[in-house]
Design a protein around this motif. Structure first.
Motif, PDB file in Angstrom:
ATOM      1  N   GLY A   1       0.793  -1.223   0.000  1.00 18.91           N
ATOM      2  CA  GLY A   1       0.000   0.000   0.000  1.00 18.91           C
ATOM      3  C   GLY A   1       0.824   1.271   0.000  1.00 18.91           C
ATOM      4  O   GLY A   1       0.291   2.366   0.241  1.00 18.91           O
ATOM      5  N   LYS A   2       2.123   1.156  -0.283  1.00 20.23           N
ATOM      6  CA  LYS A   2       3.002   2.316  -0.349  1.00 20.23           C
ATOM      7  C   LYS A   2       3.043   2.862  -1.779  1.00 20.23           C
ATOM      8  O   LYS A   2       3.042   2.093  -2.747  1.00 20.23           O
ATOM      9  N   VAL A   3       3.075   4.172  -1.908  1.00 24.77           N
ATOM     10  CA  VAL A   3       3.104   4.803  -3.222  1.00 24.77           C
ATOM     11  C   VAL A   3       4.464   4.613  -3.862  1.00 24.77           C
ATOM     12  O   VAL A   3       5.498   4.952  -3.284  1.00 24.77           O
TER      13      VAL A   3
ATOM     14  N   GLU B   1     -13.823  10.561  -2.199  1.00 24.96           N
ATOM     15  CA  GLU B   1     -13.768   9.680  -3.374  1.00 24.96           C
ATOM     16  C   GLU B   1     -12.928   8.435  -3.089  1.00 24.96           C
ATOM     17  O   GLU B   1     -13.286   7.325  -3.506  1.00 24.96           O
ATOM     18  N   LEU B   2     -11.829   8.599  -2.383  1.00 26.01           N
ATOM     19  CA  LEU B   2     -10.992   7.456  -2.019  1.00 26.01           C
ATOM     20  C   LEU B   2     -11.755   6.499  -1.101  1.00 26.01           C
ATOM     21  O   LEU B   2     -11.700   5.280  -1.267  1.00 26.01           O
TER      22      LEU B   2
ATOM     23  N   LEU C   1      -5.413   2.260  -7.467  1.00 21.10           N
ATOM     24  CA  LEU C   1      -5.102   3.616  -7.921  1.00 21.10           C
ATOM     25  C   LEU C   1      -4.499   3.611  -9.313  1.00 21.10           C
ATOM     26  O   LEU C   1      -4.766   4.518 -10.114  1.00 21.10           O
ATOM     27  N   ALA C   2      -3.690   2.609  -9.624  1.00 20.75           N
ATOM     28  CA  ALA C   2      -3.106   2.514 -10.965  1.00 20.75           C
ATOM     29  C   ALA C   2      -4.193   2.258 -12.001  1.00 20.75           C
ATOM     30  O   ALA C   2      -4.196   2.847 -13.087  1.00 20.75           O
ATOM     31  N   MET C   3      -5.153   1.379 -11.670  1.00 22.64           N
ATOM     32  CA  MET C   3      -6.230   1.084 -12.602  1.00 22.64           C
ATOM     33  C   MET C   3      -7.110   2.313 -12.813  1.00 22.64           C
ATOM     34  O   MET C   3      -7.491   2.630 -13.941  1.00 22.64           O
ATOM     35  N   TYR C   4      -7.431   3.003 -11.739  1.00 21.81           N
ATOM     36  CA  TYR C   4      -8.245   4.209 -11.862  1.00 21.81           C
ATOM     37  C   TYR C   4      -7.536   5.246 -12.731  1.00 21.81           C
ATOM     38  O   TYR C   4      -8.141   5.846 -13.626  1.00 21.81           O
ATOM     39  N   ALA C   5      -6.253   5.452 -12.473  1.00 20.99           N
ATOM     40  CA  ALA C   5      -5.486   6.449 -13.221  1.00 20.99           C
ATOM     41  C   ALA C   5      -5.391   6.084 -14.695  1.00 20.99           C
ATOM     42  O   ALA C   5      -5.540   6.952 -15.573  1.00 20.99           O
TER      43      ALA C   5
ATOM     44  N   LEU D   1      -5.255   3.875   2.934  1.00 20.31           N
ATOM     45  CA  LEU D   1      -6.241   4.764   3.543  1.00 20.31           C
ATOM     46  C   LEU D   1      -6.060   4.877   5.053  1.00 20.31           C
ATOM     47  O   LEU D   1      -6.282   5.953   5.629  1.00 20.31           O
ATOM     48  N   MET D   2      -5.697   3.777   5.694  1.00 17.01           N
ATOM     49  CA  MET D   2      -5.497   3.830   7.149  1.00 17.01           C
ATOM     50  C   MET D   2      -4.353   4.767   7.507  1.00 17.01           C
ATOM     51  O   MET D   2      -4.401   5.470   8.517  1.00 17.01           O
ATOM     52  N   GLU D   3      -3.334   4.788   6.675  1.00 10.94           N
ATOM     53  CA  GLU D   3      -2.214   5.693   6.931  1.00 10.94           C
ATOM     54  C   GLU D   3      -2.654   7.146   6.818  1.00 10.94           C
ATOM     55  O   GLU D   3      -2.105   8.029   7.470  1.00 10.94           O
ATOM     56  N   LYS D   4      -3.668   7.385   6.013  1.00 13.20           N
ATOM     57  CA  LYS D   4      -4.217   8.735   5.859  1.00 13.20           C
ATOM     58  C   LYS D   4      -5.302   9.033   6.900  1.00 13.20           C
ATOM     59  O   LYS D   4      -5.838  10.139   6.947  1.00 13.20           O
ATOM     60  N   GLY D   5      -5.645   8.008   7.689  1.00 15.96           N
ATOM     61  CA  GLY D   5      -6.698   8.177   8.682  1.00 15.96           C
ATOM     62  C   GLY D   5      -8.093   8.199   8.089  1.00 15.96           C
ATOM     63  O   GLY D   5      -9.020   8.780   8.667  1.00 15.96           O
TER      64      GLY D   5
END
Length: 372
Positions: free
Chosen positions: A32-34, A47-48, A241-245, A304-308
């Motif tokens: 889950g890391k960018v 949206e996320l 995220l890659a598929m959405y992009a 998402l959890m890392e973003k809270g």
């Protein structure tokens, strides 16, 4: 390598060059890391969260419908667990009015496209009413014939272009479809007429039990777009995220009048091809375990959890909501009138010929006597 009239032809490097021509796109790694912030889509927190909610719902749906199949409550089922990124994140990139054409494994994105859950369950049961769609639902009934919907979807895209619609057509198909003539015919005509069409290949490595390497010698499936003169890209199909992009970029490309795009999503189905299939006969547990580590839900959950933005409580709530909605749909289809042979015959023609009319009358008489 061969020599003729002093000219040297070296063909060996051509196949090797394909590996370089079609790079692999990824935004989130399996933890889950960018990995590529430049490709990270500009989605709001809401949206996320909504994307994650849909993916969790899809996984819960897959697990619940699998149980219903085993209980005999529904007909044969093609599991989709593991393919949430290539299905749900892909569909999430569509706009209002876009047209969707999927396969027998793509019921969940079709539900998010607007298909009532009750209709999906009637389709599983083979009921005619499962094919009766609301007029404002821009979608085809799930295609069971491998690759059969690709030319149809291309035709819809051509119609959109001629009518100056500001929309696209998105079709989903498996890797096996790229071995069918319909695939080549569809993308060829799509390229010729420069239509707004995005073709997503969900490469889950197997066409039923046939591994990809026994289907094609191509290094990638994305490269098959080259023959039609259209762009083809390869994306991590386990990365939401890659598929959405990728689909968003392809949609923008198509709407700009630049024509169709082929996207190869490298994904994996955790379950069998259908509930009548035994995947242990053709794939090893080690392979499954390796792909389970790439689970799209794990990636998105960690991100998402890392973003809270996500919690276990939110996830549990979505799962319970899914179970409740499925229970209500099962109850509803139990009240639908059973199908009759006379109804099948009536649906064969707009105007029934004499021999069919006679058969309809004969069966209606039998059906009335059975109800007395």
């Amino acid at each position: 390598m061969s020599k003729k009239n002093g000219t040297t032809f070296n063909l060996d490097h051509i196949v090797e060059s394909y590996k370089k021509e079609f790079p692999f796109y990824q935004v989130l790694d399996k933890a889950g890391k960018v990995t590529n912030s430049e490709l990270e889509p500009d989605l709001s927190d809401e949206e996320l969260t909504e994307l994650m909610r849909r993916m969790v719902w899809a996984r819960a749906y897959d697990q619940r419908v699998t149980l219903l199949n085993r209980q005999g409550a529904l007909g044969n089922y093609a599991p989709s667990g593991g393919q949430e990124a290539s299905q749900i994140a892909t569909h999430y990139a569509l706009g209002d009015g876009d047209f969707f054409a999927g396969t027998y494994r793509d019921l969940v994105p079709l539900i998010f496209h607007g298909l009532p859950l009750e209709k999906a369950f009637l389709w599983y049961k083979g009921h005619m009413k499962g094919n009766e769609y609301p007029e404002d639902l821009n979608a085809y009934v799930p295609q069971v014939i491998v690759g059969g919907h690709i030319t149809h979807a291309m035709g819809v895209a051509l119609g959109m272009k001629k009518r100056n619609k500001n929309n696209i057509v998105l079709s989903m198909n498996g890797d096996g479809a790229t071995s069918q003539g319909d695939f080549y015919e569809g993308i060829n005509f799509a390229g010729v007429y420069n239509v707004p069409y995005v073709i997503v290949i969900q490469n889950n490595r197997y066409g039923i039990s046939v591994p990809l390497e026994e289907q094609t010698k191509a290094e990638t499936l994305a490269q098959k777009a080259v023959a039609a003169g259209i762009p083809g890209i390869q994306v991590d199909g386990m990365d939401p995220l890659a598929m959405y992009a990728a689909v968003s970029a392809a949609r923008d490309h198509a709407l700009a009048g630049k024509g169709p795009v082929v996207i190869e999503a490298l994904t994996y189905r955790f379950g069998p091809h259908t509930m009548s299939d035994d995947p242990t006969r053709y794939r090893r547990e080690k392979e499954l375990a390796e792909w389970e580590e790439k689970d799209p839900l794990i990636r998105m959950r960690n991100y998402l959890m890392e973003k809270g933005l996500w919690s276990e409580e939110q996830e549990d709530e979505v799962i319970e909501t899914c179970k409740k909605e499925i229970k209500e749909a099962v109850t509803a289809i139990g009240k639908v009138e059973k199908q009759k042979v006379s109804d099948f015959l009536k649906n064969m023609y707009e105007v029934s010929p004499q021999n069919i009319q006679e058969q309809i009358a004969s069966y209606e008489e039998k059906e009335m006597s059975q109800n007395d």
